[in-house]
Design a protein around this motif. Structure first.
Motif, PDB file in Angstrom:
ATOM      1  N   ASP A  31       0.956  -1.051  -0.261  1.00  0.00           N
ATOM      2  CA  ASP A  31      -0.290  -0.189  -0.144  1.00  0.00           C
ATOM      3  C   ASP A  31       1.309   1.296   0.379  1.00  0.00           C
ATOM      4  O   ASP A  31       1.932   1.343   0.865  1.00  0.00           O
ATOM      5  N   ASP A  49       1.869   3.157   3.624  1.00  0.00           N
ATOM      6  CA  ASP A  49       3.006   1.864   3.774  1.00  0.00           C
ATOM      7  C   ASP A  49       4.329   2.398   3.355  1.00  0.00           C
ATOM      8  O   ASP A  49       5.491   1.630   3.984  1.00  0.00           O
ATOM      9  N   ALA A  91       3.683 -12.674   9.337  1.00  0.00           N
ATOM     10  CA  ALA A  91       2.352 -13.019   8.206  1.00  0.00           C
ATOM     11  C   ALA A  91       1.612 -13.850   8.439  1.00  0.00           C
ATOM     12  O   ALA A  91       2.087 -14.816   8.527  1.00  0.00           O
ATOM     13  N   ARG A 146      -4.686 -10.698  -0.075  1.00  0.00           N
ATOM     14  CA  ARG A 146      -4.270  -9.833   1.174  1.00  0.00           C
ATOM     15  C   ARG A 146      -3.933 -10.275   2.457  1.00  0.00           C
ATOM     16  O   ARG A 146      -4.576 -10.755   3.010  1.00  0.00           O
ATOM     17  N   THR A 147      -2.696 -10.085   2.230  1.00  0.00           N
ATOM     18  CA  THR A 147      -1.635 -10.075   3.383  1.00  0.00           C
ATOM     19  C   THR A 147      -1.240  -9.643   4.467  1.00  0.00           C
ATOM     20  O   THR A 147      -0.377  -8.679   4.231  1.00  0.00           O
ATOM     21  N   PRO A 148      -2.239  -9.910   6.051  1.00  0.00           N
ATOM     22  CA  PRO A 148      -1.875  -8.470   6.981  1.00  0.00           C
ATOM     23  C   PRO A 148      -0.337  -9.386   7.916  1.00  0.00           C
ATOM     24  O   PRO A 148      -0.011 -10.060   7.573  1.00  0.00           O
ATOM     25  N   ARG A 182       2.830  -8.683  10.989  1.00  0.00           N
ATOM     26  CA  ARG A 182       2.755  -7.634  11.803  1.00  0.00           C
ATOM     27  C   ARG A 182       4.947  -7.109  12.323  1.00  0.00           C
ATOM     28  O   ARG A 182       5.039  -9.016  12.604  1.00  0.00           O
ATOM     29  N   ARG A 194       2.705  -2.328  11.352  1.00  0.00           N
ATOM     30  CA  ARG A 194       1.204  -3.305  10.844  1.00  0.00           C
ATOM     31  C   ARG A 194       1.282  -3.135   9.770  1.00  0.00           C
ATOM     32  O   ARG A 194       1.393  -1.739   9.350  1.00  0.00           O
ATOM     33  N   VAL A 195       1.645  -4.264   8.475  1.00  0.00           N
ATOM     34  CA  VAL A 195       1.138  -3.576   6.815  1.00  0.00           C
ATOM     35  C   VAL A 195       0.590  -4.477   7.040  1.00  0.00           C
ATOM     36  O   VAL A 195       0.692  -5.891   7.007  1.00  0.00           O
ATOM     37  N   ARG A 196       0.102  -4.507   5.137  1.00  0.00           N
ATOM     38  CA  ARG A 196      -0.625  -5.582   4.637  1.00  0.00           C
ATOM     39  C   ARG A 196       0.435  -5.859   3.163  1.00  0.00           C
ATOM     40  O   ARG A 196       0.243  -4.338   2.738  1.00  0.00           O
ATOM     41  N   VAL A 197      -0.145  -6.835   2.702  1.00  0.00           N
ATOM     42  CA  VAL A 197       0.701  -7.202   1.534  1.00  0.00           C
ATOM     43  C   VAL A 197      -0.041  -7.852   0.615  1.00  0.00           C
ATOM     44  O   VAL A 197      -0.640  -8.602   1.074  1.00  0.00           O
ATOM     45  N   GLU A 198      -0.266  -7.174  -0.666  1.00  0.00           N
ATOM     46  CA  GLU A 198      -0.473  -8.451  -1.787  1.00  0.00           C
ATOM     47  C   GLU A 198       0.341  -9.040  -2.138  1.00  0.00           C
ATOM     48  O   GLU A 198       1.177  -9.119  -2.403  1.00  0.00           O
TER      49      GLU A 198
END
Length: 336
Positions: free
Chosen positions: A151, A154, A171, A177-179, A181, A195-199
């Motif tokens: 994102d 981020d 993870a 869409r993987t959260p 930490r 914390r991020v989100r990864v495609e």
């Protein structure tokens, strides 16, 4: 004496068993780390006797690559452990195992990306690098076969250098869409959580139908079109090598993707078929013609009844018109 032994074997064949059935369902594909000991639990789901999942499989996993574990290898593992084929149902005929490259920092890879914090020793690495490394280790995929999307909001956090820090990336539920930490352990003892989100997408070899096929049709080489596609880690698919010889659970159209839910191994014995049952005890083999009371696939245990009459029994399907019951050697005079 020989006749007595055969009679005892037949009695054992027709006797009901008090042991609970154990079922092994081979996965279409599995992934393990290079150098890891391969077990039945790695390539299949096991119901019933949970200890069966820990039995080792004879396979070479020292080098990254792809290996095929056929059903016979599973049977050999069971026989080595002293488990009779008649006590276990095996579903499926093979599992394609992807042996992924082992990490350089441990003799055995960690089970999850967060099982041990990772210490960085270079100012060149960023949080983004740590996240990618954690997902690569988890999936056993790297390089051009893995595509990650972050994102834009981020970007600033992910671009931070991690020199002197200990970084732990966790993870969970890796999907499209993987959260993730990220726990940062600073040199002064303070702890920071980001914390991020990864495609996440993986380049897969996918089997799609090249023509319309009805339910129950067998999938042959001319029916499969091979394509390479970017899929989420949890997006269902099966590889072309696994698809061949399977039967469709439902009608599919040209271009449809094949998955574990859309295909199954073919039925090789139909209810009412005459089956030659091989009862094996040590060096002695008894062959008994019987009638199948159920339909089944290779590896499954079905009920049969002797053509000569008698009680029904169960045997494991070996192939079309053939089933087997493995027993331990019976001493002369011993009651079954």
């Amino acid at each position: 004496m020989h006749r007595l032994l055969i009679m005892l074997m037949l009695a054992l064949l027709l006797a009901t068993t008090a042991r609970a059935d154990t079922a092994i369902t081979l996965r279409s594909a599995a992934r393990v780390d290079a150098g890891a000991r391969l077990t039945i639990g790695d390539i299949a789901t096991v119901s019933g006797d949970a200890s069966v999942a820990t039995l080792p499989i004879s396979a070479e996993t020292n080098q990254p690559g792809r290996i095929t574990i056929p059903i016979n290898t599973v049977r050999q593992a069971l026989e080595t452990a002293g488990i009779a084929r008649s006590e276990v149902t095996i579903r499926g005929d093979r599992c394609i195992v992807i042996v992924r490259e082992q990490g350089n920092d441990a003799p055995r890879p960690t089970p999850t990306p967060s099982s041990e914090p990772e210490t960085t020793d270079t100012s060149e690495r960023t949080l983004r690098d740590h996240v990618r490394a954690a997902i690569e280790r988890s999936l056993g995929v790297s390089g051009d076969a893995l595509r990650l999307g972050f994102d834009p909001s981020d970007a600033e956090q992910l671009g931070r250098a991690t020199a002197g820090m200990t970084v732990d990336v966790h993870a969970t539920g890796i999907g499209r869409r993987t959260p993730a930490r990220i726990t940062l352990y600073h040199p002064d003892g303070s702890i920071e959580v980001v914390r991020v989100r990864v495609e996440v997408q993986i380049r897969r070899e996918v089997a799609r139908l090249s023509r319309n096929l009805p339910r129950g049709a067998s999938v042959g080489p001319s029916d499969v079109a091979v394509s390479h596609e970017w899929l989420a880690p949890d997006e269902p698919h099966i590889e072309p090598a696994v698809a061949l010889g399977q039967r469709l659970r439902r009608a599919l159209d040209t271009g449809d993707r094949l998955t574990d839910a859309s295909v199954e191994p073919p039925i090789v014995i139909e209810r009412g078929d005459i089956v030659m049952v091989h009862v094996v005890s040590g060096a002695v083999v008894l062959r008994q013609e019987s009638r199948a009371l159920e339909s089944g696939r290779v590896g499954q245990r079905i009920r049969l009844e002797p053509l000569s009459g008698g009680r029904t029994f169960r045997a494991a399907i070996e192939g079309p018109g053939r089933a087997v019951v493995m027993t331990s050697t019976i001493a002369l005079g011993e009651r079954p």
